[in-house]
Design a protein around this motif. Structure first.
Motif: not given
Length: 118
Positions: A40-41, A72, A75, A78, A98, A102
């Motif tokens: 995952y992000y 997030g 992959n 998003g 995502n 961040d």
């Protein structure tokens, strides 16, 4: 203070009792490490299961599960966050978009206590 739209386990009400129940654990934990190479992000690990969680699962003869993260989107997916974040879809993790992930990773340090409640 920052508020984010989160997605939880697919069956979120009630404390996580065992592996596979799709519940997000409730209680006090620690964000104990960051993981940048996740499926995952980005991700940050939640210290579940605690010794109490393990003992309760053992008494029931089940695995408590583990590897619960704040992460997030999966992959490559998003762009679906506007849809996926409207549903509880994880296996017990806490999912963010995502962009929010961040911000979260930049603001939250390893060792930060977290309290998860319904």
């Amino acid at each position: 203070m920052k508020t984010c739209q989160v997605a939880l386990g697919a069956s979120p009400k009630g404390h996580k009792m065992q592996e596979g129940d799709e519940k997000t654990p409730e209680g006090r934990y620690t964000l104990d490490y960051k993981k940048e190479d996740s499926a995952y992000y980005r991700a940050m690990h939640i210290s579940y299961p605690s010794s109490r969680d393990r003992a309760q699962a053992e008494a029931r003869g089940v695995s408590p599960g583990g590897f619960i993260m704040i992460h997030g989107q999966r992959n490559g997916l998003g762009w679906l966050a506007a849809i996926t974040q409207r549903f509880n879809w994880t296996d017990g993790c806490i999912a963010l978009s995502n962009t929010e992930m961040d911000v979260f990773m930049s603001l939250v340090q390893t060792g930060t206590p977290i309290e998860i409640r319904w």
